[in-house]
Write a protein that holds these residues in place. Structure first.
Motif, PDB file in Angstrom:
ATOM      1  N   CYS A 225      42.096  26.988  45.010  1.00 16.71           N
ATOM      2  CA  CYS A 225      41.382  27.815  44.486  1.00 16.71           C
ATOM      3  C   CYS A 225      40.215  27.653  43.159  1.00 16.71           C
ATOM      4  O   CYS A 225      39.772  28.625  43.244  1.00 16.71           O
ATOM      5  N   CYS A 228      36.550  28.030  42.931  1.00 17.97           N
ATOM      6  CA  CYS A 228      36.166  29.884  42.880  1.00 17.97           C
ATOM      7  C   CYS A 228      36.599  30.271  41.942  1.00 17.97           C
ATOM      8  O   CYS A 228      35.790  31.223  41.592  1.00 17.97           O
ATOM      9  N   PRO A 240      35.397  35.822  42.157  1.00 16.63           N
ATOM     10  CA  PRO A 240      36.041  36.942  40.817  1.00 16.63           C
ATOM     11  C   PRO A 240      36.978  36.270  40.028  1.00 16.63           C
ATOM     12  O   PRO A 240      37.688  35.671  40.657  1.00 16.63           O
ATOM     13  N   ALA A 251      38.984  43.914  44.610  1.00 11.64           N
ATOM     14  CA  ALA A 251      37.253  44.262  43.944  1.00 11.64           C
ATOM     15  C   ALA A 251      37.298  44.902  42.763  1.00 11.64           C
ATOM     16  O   ALA A 251      36.274  45.724  41.954  1.00 11.64           O
ATOM     17  N   PHE A 256      31.625  41.088  39.212  1.00  9.40           N
ATOM     18  CA  PHE A 256      30.980  40.196  40.665  1.00  9.40           C
ATOM     19  C   PHE A 256      30.533  41.560  40.967  1.00  9.40           C
ATOM     20  O   PHE A 256      31.341  42.775  41.952  1.00  9.40           O
ATOM     21  N   TRP A 269      46.871  44.660  44.483  1.00  8.41           N
ATOM     22  CA  TRP A 269      47.762  42.935  44.743  1.00  8.41           C
ATOM     23  C   TRP A 269      49.100  43.420  44.163  1.00  8.41           C
ATOM     24  O   TRP A 269      49.378  42.402  43.461  1.00  8.41           O
ATOM     25  N   LEU A 274      49.324  40.025  48.154  1.00  9.83           N
ATOM     26  CA  LEU A 274      48.598  39.164  47.911  1.00  9.83           C
ATOM     27  C   LEU A 274      48.963  38.194  48.663  1.00  9.83           C
ATOM     28  O   LEU A 274      47.772  37.121  49.492  1.00  9.83           O
ATOM     29  N   ARG A 289      34.012  37.669  51.888  1.00 10.75           N
ATOM     30  CA  ARG A 289      33.197  36.647  51.855  1.00 10.75           C
ATOM     31  C   ARG A 289      34.040  35.094  51.361  1.00 10.75           C
ATOM     32  O   ARG A 289      33.277  34.443  51.100  1.00 10.75           O
ATOM     33  N   MET A 290      35.033  35.922  51.228  1.00 11.53           N
ATOM     34  CA  MET A 290      35.867  34.386  50.608  1.00 11.53           C
ATOM     35  C   MET A 290      35.939  32.793  51.200  1.00 11.53           C
ATOM     36  O   MET A 290      36.507  33.191  52.500  1.00 11.53           O
ATOM     37  N   GLY A 291      35.034  31.968  50.792  1.00 12.92           N
ATOM     38  CA  GLY A 291      35.216  30.917  51.896  1.00 12.92           C
ATOM     39  C   GLY A 291      36.276  29.969  51.694  1.00 12.92           C
ATOM     40  O   GLY A 291      36.505  28.840  51.725  1.00 12.92           O
ATOM     41  N   ILE A 308      50.052  31.915  39.573  1.00 15.53           N
ATOM     42  CA  ILE A 308      48.973  33.882  39.148  1.00 15.53           C
ATOM     43  C   ILE A 308      49.900  34.443  38.035  1.00 15.53           C
ATOM     44  O   ILE A 308      49.334  35.012  37.744  1.00 15.53           O
TER      45      ILE A 308
HETATM   46  C1  HEC Z   1      35.036  28.892  47.817  1.00 12.80           C
HETATM   47  C2  HEC Z   1      35.445  30.167  47.296  1.00 12.80           C
HETATM   48  C3  HEC Z   1      36.900  30.303  47.574  1.00 12.80           C
HETATM   49  C4  HEC Z   1      37.884  29.657  46.889  1.00 12.80           C
HETATM   50  C5  HEC Z   1      38.182  28.515  47.502  1.00 12.80           C
HETATM   51  C6  HEC Z   1      39.115  30.886  47.378  1.00 12.80           C
HETATM   52  N1  HEC Z   1      38.405  31.721  46.687  1.00 12.80           N
HETATM   53 FE1  HEC Z   1      39.600  33.741  46.691  1.00 12.80          FE
HETATM   54  N2  HEC Z   1      36.979  34.637  46.790  1.00 12.80           N
HETATM   55  C7  HEC Z   1      36.502  33.839  46.782  1.00 12.80           C
HETATM   56  C8  HEC Z   1      35.058  34.978  46.866  1.00 12.80           C
HETATM   57  C9  HEC Z   1      33.979  34.342  47.024  1.00 12.80           C
HETATM   58  C10 HEC Z   1      36.318  36.275  46.866  1.00 12.80           C
HETATM   59  C11 HEC Z   1      35.445  37.787  47.218  1.00 12.80           C
HETATM   60  C12 HEC Z   1      35.050  38.120  48.241  1.00 12.80           C
HETATM   61  C13 HEC Z   1      35.017  39.153  49.260  1.00 12.80           C
HETATM   62  O1  HEC Z   1      33.928  39.888  48.317  1.00 12.80           O
HETATM   63  O2  HEC Z   1      34.292  39.441  50.325  1.00 12.80           O
HETATM   64  C14 HEC Z   1      37.304  35.614  46.696  1.00 12.80           C
HETATM   65  C15 HEC Z   1      39.148  36.939  46.500  1.00 12.80           C
HETATM   66  C16 HEC Z   1      39.916  36.607  45.914  1.00 12.80           C
HETATM   67  C17 HEC Z   1      40.638  38.023  45.870  1.00 12.80           C
HETATM   68  C18 HEC Z   1      40.529  39.451  45.311  1.00 12.80           C
HETATM   69  C19 HEC Z   1      39.969  39.610  44.414  1.00 12.80           C
HETATM   70  C20 HEC Z   1      39.892  41.302  43.778  1.00 12.80           C
HETATM   71  O3  HEC Z   1      39.164  41.342  42.906  1.00 12.80           O
HETATM   72  O4  HEC Z   1      39.942  42.023  44.418  1.00 12.80           O
HETATM   73  C21 HEC Z   1      41.521  36.786  45.678  1.00 12.80           C
HETATM   74  C22 HEC Z   1      43.305  37.538  45.062  1.00 12.80           C
HETATM   75  C23 HEC Z   1      41.676  35.666  45.857  1.00 12.80           C
HETATM   76  N3  HEC Z   1      40.398  35.445  46.474  1.00 12.80           N
HETATM   77  C24 HEC Z   1      42.653  34.526  45.511  1.00 12.80           C
HETATM   78  C25 HEC Z   1      42.198  33.427  45.906  1.00 12.80           C
HETATM   79  C26 HEC Z   1      42.876  32.177  45.888  1.00 12.80           C
HETATM   80  C27 HEC Z   1      44.558  32.615  45.218  1.00 12.80           C
HETATM   81  C28 HEC Z   1      42.919  30.862  46.321  1.00 12.80           C
HETATM   82  C29 HEC Z   1      43.611  30.085  46.306  1.00 12.80           C
HETATM   83  C30 HEC Z   1      44.880  29.679  47.249  1.00 12.80           C
HETATM   84  C31 HEC Z   1      41.445  30.700  46.760  1.00 12.80           C
HETATM   85  N4  HEC Z   1      41.417  32.854  46.887  1.00 12.80           N
HETATM   86  C32 HEC Z   1      40.492  30.690  47.133  1.00 12.80           C
HETATM   87  C33 HEC Z   1      36.219  32.599  46.666  1.00 12.80           C
HETATM   88  C34 HEC Z   1      37.038  31.636  46.621  1.00 12.80           C
END
Ligand code: HEC
Length: 312
Positions: A225, A228, A240, A251, A256, A269, A274, A289-291, A308
């Motif tokens: 994670c 990002c 974020p 969000a 962000f 959350w 979560l 859009r979380m990749g 976390i």
């Molecule tokens: C390649 C980049 C990337 C990776 C790797 C990634 N994330 Fe994310 N994550 C994002 C993005 C971009 C968003 C926002 C998505 C959107 O706006 O649609 C997000 C959103 C989130 C959110 C929501 C946050 C909010 O403010 O509501 C959480 C929680 C989260 N990620 C946790 C994780 C965790 C834990 C991992 C690892 C297990 C992880 N992410 C891996 C890019 C990533």
């Protein structure tokens, strides 16, 4: 009289039972417990004896059970020990005290509190069930420990207990003019909350936390994670900031730019939410859009959440 003697014991057991009800099973701490009895020979010589091995427990429904190892009798004279074991106790392995305690009456007792409690039970000895009822003094030593002692001097009648024949033989062998036929008994039982007990116990709480995830393992999972996400407040990257994320609304990271999907998601959350999201991001927030395609293993999810929880 034997009844009375052992009565003390059962009373103690009963008291324990009450305590046990507070949470779950209580276990007798044999090393801290003591069951002693006295005898008088030739009308004048008083002696104190005891049973060295006691085991027992109190179940959730308030049933107290204390097993007395008969061969563990200690009279401080070897030949007398042997004769007691063989001739009085007939080589039997144990006597058992059982009693039921009024849990409700005991539940209110705080650590440091004491009370006197009526106990009714029975002593099972050499195939006989001898009813026992007596008063026991109960002291709650701590959340996890209860001590129950006899409150009066208790007497156990040799005849009631069916031990007359054995004691006759003993008297003859020792060439004594007399051995008491009424035996005074005292008891101290210390019960400790079992490992699955005690909501009040910090140790138990720690175990629960550990069961719901290991932060050290979660730290490794979080490597997936961290390209990002950071936990620093206001520090957004590709994703974020996860500062104070647990319990926060979705969000909500300042500055962000979330996707429309996330802006509309309106989630809170909680750890469960979560977990659902991290297991299957696409399904929980369709179009996000979380990749990242999610964590397949449940353990990884629980561990990363524990991390976390600790870091954010
Ligand atoms: C390649 C980049 C990337 C990776 C790797 C990634 N994330 Fe994310 N994550 C994002 C993005 C971009 C968003 C926002 C998505 C959107 O706006 O649609 C997000 C959103 C989130 C959110 C929501 C946050 C909010 O403010 O509501 C959480 C929680 C989260 N990620 C946790 C994780 C965790 C834990 C991992 C690892 C297990 C992880 N992410 C891996 C890019 C990533």
């Amino acid at each position: 009289m034997l009844n009375s003697l052992f009565r003390g014991v059962s009373v103690a057991a009963l008291i324990f039972a009450g305590q046990a009800a507070l949470s779950a099973d209580w276990v007798l701490d044999g090393a801290s417990s003591k069951l002693a009895f006295g005898s008088v020979k030739k009308d004048t010589v008083g002696e104190v004896h005891s049973f060295e091995e006691l085991t027992g427990s109190v179940s959730k429904d308030g049933t107290v059970t204390v097993a007395i190892s008969l061969p563990s009798v200690e009279t401080f004279i070897d030949i007398r020990n042997e004769r007691m074991i063989d001739l009085v106790f007939n080589g039997e392995a144990q006597a058992t005290l059982t009693a039921k305690v009024d849990i409700a009456a005991l539940e209110a007792l705080p650590a440091g509190g004491t009370m006197v409690s009526d106990v009714e039970g029975k002593l099972s000895l050499l195939g006989r069930d001898i009813p026992v009822e007596t008063e026991m003094f109960v002291a709650r030593l701590s959340d996890r420990k209860v001590m129950v002692t006899t409150n009066d001097l208790l007497f156990l009648g040799v005849e009631d207990a069916g031990l007359t024949k054995g004691v006759d033989i003993l008297q003859e062998l020792a060439k004594l003019s007399g051995i008491t036929r009424t035996v005074p008994v005292t008891a101290r039982f210390v019960f400790e909350a079992g490992s699955d007990t005690a909501q009040a116990s910090p140790a138990a709480q720690e175990t629960e936390v550990a069961l719901s995830g290991d932060p050290a393992k979660g730290k490794k999972v979080f490597r997936k994670c961290q390209a990002c996400h950071s936990f620093e407040e206001g520090k957004n990257g590709t994703g974020p900031s996860l500062h104070s994320i647990i319990g926060a609304g979705s969000a909500a990271a300042d500055g962000f730019k979330y996707s429309g999907a996330f802006q509309d998601a309106n989630l809170t959350w909680s750890e469960d939410q979560l977990a659902a999201f991290l297991s299957d991001p696409k399904n929980v927030v369709p179009g996000n859009r979380m990749g990242f395609k999610g964590l397949k293993k449940d353990d990884d999810v629980q561990n990363v959440i524990a991390y976390i929880r600790q870091e954010s």
